[in-house]
Write an enzyme that holds these catalytic residues in place. Structure first.
Site, PDB file in Angstrom:
ATOM      1  N   LYS A  19       0.833  -1.208   0.000  1.00 22.85           N
ATOM      2  CA  LYS A  19       0.000   0.000   0.000  1.00 22.85           C
ATOM      3  C   LYS A  19       0.870   1.261   0.000  1.00 22.85           C
ATOM      4  O   LYS A  19       0.623   2.189  -0.772  1.00 22.85           O
ATOM      5  CB  LYS A  19      -0.935  -0.030   1.220  1.00 22.85           C
ATOM      6  CG  LYS A  19      -1.898   1.124   1.317  1.00 22.85           C
ATOM      7  CD  LYS A  19      -3.104   0.770   2.179  1.00 22.85           C
ATOM      8  CE  LYS A  19      -2.831   0.816   3.657  1.00 22.85           C
ATOM      9  NZ  LYS A  19      -2.644   2.178   4.197  1.00 22.85           N
ATOM     10  N   SER A  20       1.870   1.297   0.856  1.00 23.72           N
ATOM     11  CA  SER A  20       2.724   2.498   0.960  1.00 23.72           C
ATOM     12  C   SER A  20       3.416   2.783  -0.372  1.00 23.72           C
ATOM     13  O   SER A  20       3.499   3.934  -0.817  1.00 23.72           O
ATOM     14  CB  SER A  20       3.791   2.296   2.036  1.00 23.72           C
ATOM     15  OG  SER A  20       3.202   2.167   3.292  1.00 23.72           O
ATOM     16  N   ARG A  24       2.860   5.954  -3.182  1.00 20.74           N
ATOM     17  CA  ARG A  24       3.996   6.800  -3.561  1.00 20.74           C
ATOM     18  C   ARG A  24       4.271   6.725  -5.060  1.00 20.74           C
ATOM     19  O   ARG A  24       4.694   7.709  -5.671  1.00 20.74           O
ATOM     20  CB  ARG A  24       5.232   6.392  -2.741  1.00 20.74           C
ATOM     21  CG  ARG A  24       5.134   6.860  -1.270  1.00 20.74           C
ATOM     22  CD  ARG A  24       6.084   6.081  -0.373  1.00 20.74           C
ATOM     23  NE  ARG A  24       6.139   6.581   1.001  1.00 20.74           N
ATOM     24  CZ  ARG A  24       5.234   6.342   1.956  1.00 20.74           C
ATOM     25  NH1 ARG A  24       4.157   5.626   1.688  1.00 20.74           N
ATOM     26  NH2 ARG A  24       5.400   6.818   3.175  1.00 20.74           N
ATOM     27  N   ARG A 119      -8.493  12.212  12.614  1.00 19.20           N
ATOM     28  CA  ARG A 119      -7.073  11.872  12.816  1.00 19.20           C
ATOM     29  C   ARG A 119      -6.216  13.134  12.937  1.00 19.20           C
ATOM     30  O   ARG A 119      -6.489  14.138  12.292  1.00 19.20           O
ATOM     31  CB  ARG A 119      -6.610  10.941  11.685  1.00 19.20           C
ATOM     32  CG  ARG A 119      -7.376   9.623  11.759  1.00 19.20           C
ATOM     33  CD  ARG A 119      -6.908   8.629  10.767  1.00 19.20           C
ATOM     34  NE  ARG A 119      -5.557   8.186  11.032  1.00 19.20           N
ATOM     35  CZ  ARG A 119      -4.883   7.354  10.230  1.00 19.20           C
ATOM     36  NH1 ARG A 119      -5.470   6.897   9.137  1.00 19.20           N
ATOM     37  NH2 ARG A 119      -3.669   6.994  10.525  1.00 19.20           N
ATOM     38  N   SER A 164       7.111   8.639  12.371  1.00 11.81           N
ATOM     39  CA  SER A 164       6.004   8.499  11.424  1.00 11.81           C
ATOM     40  C   SER A 164       6.483   8.754  10.007  1.00 11.81           C
ATOM     41  O   SER A 164       6.970   9.851   9.701  1.00 11.81           O
ATOM     42  CB  SER A 164       4.884   9.489  11.778  1.00 11.81           C
ATOM     43  OG  SER A 164       4.059   9.696  10.656  1.00 11.81           O
ATOM     44  N   ASP A 312       1.566  -1.457  11.908  1.00  8.78           N
ATOM     45  CA  ASP A 312       0.260  -1.885  11.380  1.00  8.78           C
ATOM     46  C   ASP A 312      -0.035  -3.352  11.699  1.00  8.78           C
ATOM     47  O   ASP A 312      -1.166  -3.815  11.499  1.00  8.78           O
ATOM     48  CB  ASP A 312       0.209  -1.674   9.861  1.00  8.78           C
ATOM     49  CG  ASP A 312       0.200  -0.189   9.500  1.00  8.78           C
ATOM     50  OD1 ASP A 312      -0.156   0.638  10.364  1.00  8.78           O
ATOM     51  OD2 ASP A 312       0.569   0.140   8.352  1.00  8.78           O
ATOM     52  N   LYS A 339      -4.772   5.581  14.729  1.00 13.45           N
ATOM     53  CA  LYS A 339      -4.854   4.946  13.400  1.00 13.45           C
ATOM     54  C   LYS A 339      -6.307   5.026  12.910  1.00 13.45           C
ATOM     55  O   LYS A 339      -7.097   5.811  13.420  1.00 13.45           O
ATOM     56  CB  LYS A 339      -4.352   3.499  13.496  1.00 13.45           C
ATOM     57  CG  LYS A 339      -2.848   3.418  13.815  1.00 13.45           C
ATOM     58  CD  LYS A 339      -2.028   3.970  12.674  1.00 13.45           C
ATOM     59  CE  LYS A 339      -0.552   3.941  12.966  1.00 13.45           C
ATOM     60  NZ  LYS A 339       0.240   4.655  11.965  1.00 13.45           N
TER      61      LYS A 339
HETATM   62  C1  S3P Z   1       2.303   4.660   6.245  1.00 12.06           C
HETATM   63  C2  S3P Z   1       2.866   4.961   7.457  1.00 12.06           C
HETATM   64  C3  S3P Z   1       2.337   4.489   8.741  1.00 12.06           C
HETATM   65  C4  S3P Z   1       1.352   3.345   8.570  1.00 12.06           C
HETATM   66  C5  S3P Z   1       0.383   3.587   7.445  1.00 12.06           C
HETATM   67  C6  S3P Z   1       1.112   3.798   6.142  1.00 12.06           C
HETATM   68  C7  S3P Z   1       2.920   5.216   5.030  1.00 12.06           C
HETATM   69  O1  S3P Z   1       1.668   5.559   9.375  1.00 12.06           O
HETATM   70  O2  S3P Z   1       0.656   3.115   9.776  1.00 12.06           O
HETATM   71  O3  S3P Z   1      -0.497   2.478   7.311  1.00 12.06           O
HETATM   72  O4  S3P Z   1       2.602   4.739   3.915  1.00 12.06           O
HETATM   73  O5  S3P Z   1       3.743   6.138   5.145  1.00 12.06           O
HETATM   74  P1  S3P Z   1       2.474   6.607  10.281  1.00 12.06           P
HETATM   75  O6  S3P Z   1       3.480   7.257   9.446  1.00 12.06           O
HETATM   76  O7  S3P Z   1       1.448   7.594  10.753  1.00 12.06           O
HETATM   77  O8  S3P Z   1       3.046   5.794  11.408  1.00 12.06           O
END
Ligand code: S3P
Length: 425
Positions: A19-20, A24, A119, A164, A312, A339
């Site tokens: 997902k991340s 991006r 959030r 984060s 996560d 979260k």
């Molecule tokens: C993510 C960072 C994390 C994670 C989220 C995805 C990202 O959050 O919990 O599911 O893609 O950068 P935080 O940066 O708030 O810890």
């Protein structure tokens, strides 16, 4: 949706894209020059929100069965959207895009669903303002909706209180457009996909320990990206394979970036049999297949620098702890409260409803393993990772487990229930 105890899990699962990295790929491709071709893109609702936001800013993005093609507009080519940008349920979209929008030559409002509107956004508003950004929380509650008047920015050295990747990435993306160098130091290293990927797109980014530094860019260049599978999605099959008796699962295509692999270290420390096979590199990220076999687990303490590498995965780790011998202590994880839901409260309430012995603490949980679980009605709070955790809990519990709003898994893993069904013997 209902779940019952199963006798055994067997089979192979190919884990969908990270997902991340999917988010991006679209974001960086949109502000790069030329074409970015993404293979293995995660078609989850969160990543689709990112696509919609950039389409709304004039980027042409084609979604095919096996690929996403982004026709990048270049670093200064985004257009003012003709409506509010809707980030849906996605914190990554909201926070990262804010870094980019702070430096554009137009103003924009962005928001998301009820969860996103609760959030915390002060964590990005404050550093972006220090860079010169004009960003406000419309309801003056430090949450979305946010209004951003794009303007000129200057570099800062920001010391973040939280580890984060979303905060770090928002600042680094703003830093692409700022005058002078931008640095972010975090208490522990969070996932580093932004740093790795921006470098591939041509930015001047470097990292020393927990500090990432970026120089202003003149242009980024489109890339071909092969997205590895998401270890955060693989985690549910890891836990299921370890906990359901007589099981063996081959979990294919799992990204094992060291800033994401804490779950593997936890499985090992708890005594779980997980073997890494066919280690390779996918899209500049380490990846492998994971063979998992049923194991007797033992309780451990999880704290400190490992926390951001499995943030996560803590809901499913808490479930593993219920079946481990002894006590598991999770500390330094207060981030779980902010979260998609308050994951400490929601885990403790739902596990308690199923008969587990679990206590809520200020920054985590204490779980006394070994009490058998029984079915219950589980309120997922529309949180995808809570839904998947309790689907697995249902396979391990006497009686019937009913998930409310089970389809929220579409946020990160649209085919989760089908993939799980295929493994049940
Ligand atoms: C993510 C960072 C994390 C994670 C989220 C995805 C990202 O959050 O919990 O599911 O893609 O950068 P935080 O940066 O708030 O810890």
């Amino acid at each position: 949706m209902n779940f019952h105890k199963v006798k055994q899990l067997r089979g192979k699962i190919t884990i969908p894209g990270d997902k991340s990295i999917s988010h991006r790929s679209v974001m960086f491709g949109s502000i790069a020059k030329g074409i970015t071709e993404i293979h293995g893109f995660l078609p989850g609702a969160d990543c689709i929100s990112t696509i919609h936001c950039f389409r709304n800013m004039g980027v042409s993005i084609e979604q095919h069965r096996d690929s996403v093609i982004v026709h990048g507009n270049g670093l200064h080519g985004l257009k003012k959207p003709d409506s509010i940008l809707d980030c849906g349920n996605s914190g990554t979209t909201t926070r990262l895009i804010s870094g980019i929008l702070s430096a554009q030559n137009f103003s924009v409002t962005l928001t998301g669903d009820a969860s996103i509107q609760k959030r915390p956004m002060a964590r990005i508003i404050d550093p972006l303002r220090m860079m010169g950004a004009d960003i406000t929380s419309i309801n003056h509650n430090q949450c979305a909706p946010l209004h951003i008047n794009g303007t000129t920015l200057h570099g800062i050295h920001y010391h973040s209180k939280v580890a984060s990747a979303q905060v770090k990435s928002a600042i680094l993306l703003a830093g692409l457009y700022a005058e002078g160098e931008t640095c972010v130091t975090e208490p522990y290293l969070s996932r580093n996909h932004t740093e790795l990927m921006l470098k591939r797109f041509g930015a001047d980014v470097s990292s020393i320990q927990t500090t990432a530094t970026i120089q202003p860019a003149t242009e980024l260049y489109g890339q071909k990206i092969l997205v590895p599978g998401d270890i955060s999605s693989a985690a549910f099959f890891l836990a299921a394979g370890l906990l359901v008796p007589n099981s063996e699962l081959l979990i294919k295509n799992v990204g094992i970036n060291p800033t994401r692999d804490g779950i593997l270290r936890v499985c090992k420390a708890m005594g779980g049999h997980v073997t890494l096979l066919n280690e390779t590199t996918t899209g500049g990220e380490p990846a492998c297949n994971l063979l998992v076999q049923s194991s007797e687990l033992e309780g451990i303490t999880i704290e400190g620098s490992i926390i951001p590498t499995l943030i996560d995965e803590l809901p499913i780790i808490a479930l593993m702890a219920c079946f481990a011998k002894g006590t598991t202590i999770i500390k330094d994880a207060a981030e779980l409260k902010v979260k998609e839901s308050n994951r400490i409260a929601v885990m403790v309430n739902n596990l308690t409803a199923m008969g587990a012995d679990v206590e809520e603490t200020d920054d985590g949980m204490i779980i006394h393993g070994g009490k058998p679980l029984h079915g219950a009605v589980i309120d997922t709070k529309l949180d995808h990772r809570i839904a998947m955790t309790f689907a697995i809990a249902g396979l391990l519990s006497d009686g019937e487990t009913t998930l409310l709003n089970a389809d929220c898994v579409a946020i990160s893993y649209p085919t989760f229930y089908e993939d799980l069904q295929h493994c049940i013997c």
